[in-house]
Design a protein around this motif. Structure first.
Motif, short mmCIF file in Angstrom:
data_model
loop_
_atom_site.label_atom_id
_atom_site.label_comp_id
_atom_site.label_asym_id
_atom_site.label_seq_id
_atom_site.Cartn_x
_atom_site.Cartn_y
_atom_site.Cartn_z
N ASP A 55 37.31 35.76 34.77
CA ASP A 55 38.10 36.43 35.80
C ASP A 55 38.01 35.60 37.07
OD1 ASP A 55 38.83 38.60 34.26
OD2 ASP A 55 37.51 40.04 35.28
N VAL A 56 39.13 35.52 37.80
CA VAL A 56 39.16 34.87 39.10
C VAL A 56 39.74 35.88 40.07
CG1 VAL A 56 40.21 33.02 40.48
CG2 VAL A 56 39.46 32.55 38.13
N GLU A 57 38.97 36.20 41.11
CA GLU A 57 39.42 37.17 42.11
C GLU A 57 39.40 36.50 43.49
OE1 GLU A 57 38.79 41.81 43.44
OE2 GLU A 57 37.39 40.90 42.02
N VAL A 58 40.56 36.50 44.13
CA VAL A 58 40.71 35.91 45.46
C VAL A 58 40.72 37.06 46.46
CG1 VAL A 58 42.05 34.35 46.91
CG2 VAL A 58 42.13 34.10 44.41
N TRP A 59 39.77 37.03 47.39
CA TRP A 59 39.56 38.12 48.34
C TRP A 59 39.96 37.72 49.75
CZ3 TRP A 59 33.99 40.41 47.51
CH2 TRP A 59 33.84 40.81 46.18
N PHE A 60 40.47 38.68 50.47
CA PHE A 60 40.63 38.58 51.92
C PHE A 60 39.79 39.70 52.52
CE2 PHE A 60 42.96 39.91 55.84
CZ PHE A 60 42.61 38.82 56.61
N THR A 70 36.71 33.29 46.99
CA THR A 70 37.15 33.38 45.60
C THR A 70 35.93 33.52 44.71
OG1 THR A 70 39.07 32.00 46.10
CG2 THR A 70 38.45 32.21 43.78
N LEU A 71 35.98 34.54 43.86
CA LEU A 71 34.89 34.83 42.93
C LEU A 71 35.33 34.46 41.52
CD1 LEU A 71 32.06 36.23 42.77
CD2 LEU A 71 33.32 38.30 42.09
N VAL A 72 34.48 33.76 40.80
CA VAL A 72 34.73 33.39 39.41
C VAL A 72 33.66 34.08 38.58
CG1 VAL A 72 34.90 31.49 37.77
CG2 VAL A 72 35.68 31.16 40.14
N ALA A 73 34.11 34.90 37.62
CA ALA A 73 33.16 35.69 36.83
C ALA A 73 33.44 35.54 35.34
CB ALA A 73 33.25 37.17 37.23
N PRO A 74 32.39 35.27 34.57
CA PRO A 74 32.57 35.20 33.12
C PRO A 74 32.80 36.61 32.56
CG PRO A 74 30.27 34.84 33.71
CD PRO A 74 31.03 34.96 34.99
N TRP A 86 30.56 32.42 43.60
CA TRP A 86 31.57 32.03 44.59
C TRP A 86 32.07 30.62 44.29
CZ3 TRP A 86 33.25 36.20 46.45
CH2 TRP A 86 32.39 37.26 46.75
N LEU A 87 33.35 30.43 44.50
CA LEU A 87 34.00 29.17 44.20
C LEU A 87 33.35 27.99 44.92
CD1 LEU A 87 36.31 27.53 42.92
CD2 LEU A 87 37.74 28.21 44.86
N ALA A 120 42.83 27.37 46.04
CA ALA A 120 43.60 27.07 44.83
C ALA A 120 43.41 25.61 44.42
CB ALA A 120 45.08 27.39 45.07
N ALA A 121 43.44 24.71 45.38
CA ALA A 121 43.25 23.28 45.07
C ALA A 121 41.87 23.03 44.48
CB ALA A 121 43.47 22.44 46.32
#
Length: 145
Positions: A55-60, A70-74, A86-87, A120-121
């Protein structure tokens, strides 16, 4: 700190949330188009993209010092999401570059949208690693499992 959903209809801040969501949809479209993710799905803090194992979740997060992160979770084969990383940590640990390549400070509209593009980059550079067994090991090292 208010959840992103609480900003709807709050004038300029609500407009910023909508601009943030639109920018994430555009800049992270490669997840859906190239990497087999579904989404994006709205969450309290931003937008979430799902894949079979990640899962990739982009937070503001707005508050005294607004940030984009941005959180990356298995995600296990049974669909259970594990603690994420965290990314910026993944980016540094993978050897892609310094944490400065993935800044989070978002004090203005312009900075917020720029952060989305930078995240994103950075994620695009990491994807070839994250979608392999090496990616699972990288996440585990960042979590210090």
């Amino acid at each position: 700190m208010l959840a992103i959903s609480e900003y709807r209809g709050m004038g300029n801040r609500g407009d910023l949330v909508e601009a943030f969501r639109a920018e994430v949809g555009v800049e992270f479209a490669f997840l859906v188009e190239d990497a087999g993710f579904s989404g994006p799905e709205e969450t309290d803090h931003g937008l979430l993209f799902h894949s079979v194992g990640l899962d990739v979740e982009v937070w503001f997060l707005d508050g005294h010092e607004p940030v984009v992160t941005t959180l990356v979770a298995p995600v296990a084969s049974d669909g259970v999401r594990a603690r994420g990383v965290w990314l910026d940590e993944l980016y540094v640990m993978s050897g892609c570059g310094p944490a400065q390549d993935v800044p989070d400070s978002a004090p203005t509209r312009r900075a917020t949208l720029k952060r989305v593009r930078q995240h994103a980059a950075a994620l695009r550079r990491l994807m070839s690693q994250l979608l392999t067994a090496e990616g699972s090991q990288l996440i585990a090292r960042c979590r210090r499992d």
